[in-house]
Scaffold this active site. Structure first.
Site, short mmCIF file in Angstrom:
data_model
loop_
_atom_site.label_atom_id
_atom_site.label_comp_id
_atom_site.label_asym_id
_atom_site.label_seq_id
_atom_site.Cartn_x
_atom_site.Cartn_y
_atom_site.Cartn_z
N SER A 533 0.85 -1.19 0.00
CA SER A 533 0.00 0.00 0.00
C SER A 533 0.89 1.25 0.00
CB SER A 533 -0.94 -0.04 1.21
OG SER A 533 -1.97 0.90 1.06
N ASP A 618 -9.66 -3.85 -5.33
CA ASP A 618 -9.03 -3.05 -4.28
C ASP A 618 -9.78 -1.73 -4.10
OD1 ASP A 618 -7.26 -1.57 -2.62
OD2 ASP A 618 -5.58 -2.76 -3.34
N HIS A 653 -8.01 -4.92 -1.28
CA HIS A 653 -6.79 -4.38 -0.69
C HIS A 653 -6.13 -5.33 0.30
CE1 HIS A 653 -4.15 -0.95 -0.15
NE2 HIS A 653 -4.24 -1.07 1.16
#
Length: 683
Positions: A533, A618, A653
């Site tokens: 991330s 995501d 995610h």
């Protein structure tokens, strides 16, 4: 497939008042375009082909990791309102069962939710949160079967087992009950930005289309949350951005009433509120960058009424507070480590709950009961599995309840943890913790995996991973670097790693790498880096800046197209992040972002071997960022090193759902590392 997929070039000019850029792969953001899906699938096929030689090793690693998990397992129950609540797993089950027992832990089990049954046949499944009504009769819970973190709220009669008919879509995942056992409050999300921005009041058993909007946030840099105070006296609406917050509250026994503002939001003022013993307690950074605890009367919450309970300390950062009838508990950070401070209200004397390891972390567990001397906490380190304790705050007695079992002959004494403070190029010192198995030689010949995050003030702690043993047992060392952008060393550490100081995060990581090589933990031929991330942004930056330092890099759901994303307010979560990166409508932030954005700074040079991972659904870093990045790297880089992109077509995610499915992702990553070392079997 011996040749990698080549993405079609479709040049698009991205025009802003601060500059014009050409993006050859902007078209990859068309999620429903069959050409886009075909490209992602071809990249997956290429990754599978390139890693086919280590497929048996990947399976071995997965089975090894799975074999360390006690499949039939349960959490330590906690008491709340006359019931003992816990989760448990069944043999072979991917998802937990949410259970409770009335009166005592020896009572008959009541399964509130069976995750295995609910998730059966779904490629992705997650339960968001759950809440039980005050009369213990009704359960409110959220479910997501797409991985966009848009939860559907459902209600279940815990006595009959039947579901209420209403389904409330696009919520934040949990609900808060009022004291009447029929009214709930919940936060609704914008389906485009995925930002929670509204709070509704719902009456159990009624049509959700009749729900009453009680609050709407107009500032799209703020997110909305809903909570019930530990005393059960208040329902709270929490409004939060990176640097500012606001709290609204309502008596839980007056659900039709109006929410009151505790203190209007102010620039650079973060605060949170709890009530106890007839007053409010405020954890605040008002004139206290590392936070302090203050108190205010229930009848007047203006700042003029606030008084210090725990003043700010320059060398200690207060991260969390928990209130009890006779005690205040603070989760604090000192020298980068999270520890537990207990303060007795009667004499205001505080003490630290003692633990002896060199590097560890401890955090507050489930403590729903107010009138008790017992604190539930969890302790862990690189060598100690998650361990649950009850701590008697009056007698200072620590009682071990459970250490998470690790099967397969694990012995914590076989591993060594070391802690360092690395001097950065500007003189700051970066905490770094390293773990390895005894026998590891510091002669530069060993492999090492280096990890960091460094954004949003999120701190990374030395916690245990049974999966990581598969690396350590095969000769790897593992290093966690607390680079700037987190809050391990207080609020200033965060400030020094955001906005116009963001590059400090990147150079801190590189300086830790140079330290590890200089001290002969490893060499560039065997140094690997990993981040996800915003930590994937870190990976993208370091491979542009110092590609020669790393043999291989794993970038998970990487945020790499900074300028384009931050220029598009329709992309989920963008507006809430202006305080992290800056708003590119302002030229100074546009220029600074452009100077480090990984996608914009890809250049004709050699890059390390790279494994890039993303999820089609995501909700935080859209799949097209890593897809575009890989496409541009392929067209630009000058080496023949591996560049692999794997897109999970079912996940978001957080990756795959389920405790075993997620291990497949870890096994793939580890197999990639061993493949680069030429160790394709490691049997």
């Amino acid at each position: 497939m011996t040749n990698p997929p080549i993405a079609t070039v479709k040049a698009k000019e991205l025009v802003s008042p601060n500059g014009t850029r050409t993006d050859n792969y902007y078209w990859l953001n068309e999620r429903e375009n069959p050409q886009v899906l075909d490209y992602l699938k071809s990249e997956n096929a290429y990754t599978e082909q390139q890693m086919s030689a280590v497929k048996p090793l990947e399976e071995k690693l997965f089975n090894e990791m799975k074999g360390r998990i006690k499949e039939q397992d349960a959490s330590v129950p906690y008491r709340d309102h006359g019931y003992y609540y816990y989760t448990r797993y069944e043999t072979g089950g991917e998802y937990p069962l949410y259970c409770r027992k009335e009166g005592s832990q020896q009572g008959p089990e009541e399964v509130m939710l069976n995750g295995n049954e609910m998730g059966q046949g779904k490629s992705y499944f997650a339960i968001g949160g759950y809440a039980v009504s005050d009369d213990n009769q009704t359960l409110a819970y959220g479910v997501d079967s797409v991985s966009r973190r848009l939860y559907t709220l459902r209600f279940k009669n815990l006595k009959t087992g039947k579901l209420y008919p209403e389904k409330i879509a696009n919520t934040a995942g949990s609900a808060v009950w009022a004291a009447d056992n029929k009214t709930v409050f919940y936060a609704k999300k914008d389906v485009t930005t995925l930002l929670a921005f509204q709070v509704y009041r719902h009456t159990l058993g009624t049509d959700p289309s009749h729900d009453v909007l009680v609050y709407e946030e107009k500032d799209n840099t703020f997110g909305v949350g809903i909570e019930r105070s530990k005393s059960r006296r208040y329902i709270g609406i929490t409004l939060h951005s990176s640097l500012s917050s606001e709290y609204l509250y309502l008596e839980a026994n007056k659900p039709a009433g109006e929410f009151r503002v505790f203190l209007k939001r102010e620039p650079d003022h973060l605060y949170e509120v709890q009530d106890a013993n007839g007053q409010f307690y405020i954890l605040t950074n008002w004139e206290a960058p590392n936070f302090r605890v203050m108190a205010a009367p229930l009848t007047n919450t203006g700042k003029g009424q606030w008084e210090d309970v725990v003043p700010e300390r320059e060398d200690v950062f207060i991260e969390q507070m928990e209130l009890f009838k006779d005690h205040l508990v603070l989760n604090e950070r000192a020298e980068g480590l999270r520890e537990m401070r207990v303060i007795n209200f009667s004499d205001e004397v505080g003490h630290i709950v003692p633990f002896r390891e060199l590097a560890y972390t401890t955090y507050i567990g489930a403590n729903p009961e107010f009138d008790t001397p017992t604190l539930r906490l969890t302790y862990t380190s690189f060598t100690t599995p998650a361990t649950t304790y009850d701590y008697n705050m009056a007698t200072h007695k620590l009682t071990l309840l459970k250490e998470q079992p690790v099967l397969g002959g694990f012995n914590k004494e076989d591993y060594v943890t070391e802690r360092y403070f690395v001097t950065a190029r500007d003189g700051k010192t970066i905490p770094m913790t390293v773990v390895y198995k005894k026998g590891f030689k510091k002669d530069g010949t060993g492999p090492l995996l280096q990890y960091a995050y460094g954004s949003y003030g999120i701190s990374m702690d030395p916690t245990f991973s049974s999966a990581r043993l598969s690396l350590l047992n095969r000769g790897f060392a593992y290093a966690l670097c607390n680079i700037r952008g987190g809050q391990e060393l207080g609020r200033k550490w965060f400030e020094d790693g955001r906005m116009l100081h963001k590059k400090n995060s990147f150079t801190d990581f590189i300086d830790c790498s140079l330290f590890l090589v200089k001290d002969k933990f490893t060499s560039p031929a065997k140094l690997f880096a990993e981040g996800g991330s915003a930590g994937g942004l870190l990976m993208g930056a370091i491979v542009n800046m110092r590609p020669d330092l790393y043999k291989g890099v794993i970038a998970e759901v990487p945020f790499v197209d900074v300028v384009t994303t931050m220029s598009d307010a329709s992309i989920p979560l963008t507006t809430g992040e202006y305080d992290q990166w800056g708003n590119p409508a302002d030229k100074k932030y546009y220029d600074y972002m452009l100077s480090y954005s990984p996608y914009d700074n890809v250049k004709a040079q050699k890059y390390p071997n790279m494994l890039v991972l993303t999820g089609l659904h995501d909700s935080q870093v859209q799949y097209f960022e890593p897809a575009k990045w890989v496409a541009k790297l392929r067209a630009t880089k000058t080496d023949n090193n591996l560049l692999l992109l794997h897109t999970d077509m079912d996940a978001g995610h957080g990756g795959a759902s389920g405790r075993f499915k997620a291990l497949h992702d870890v096994a793939r990553q580890y197999a990639f590392l061993f493949m680069l070392l030429g160790q394709k079997s490691m049997m």
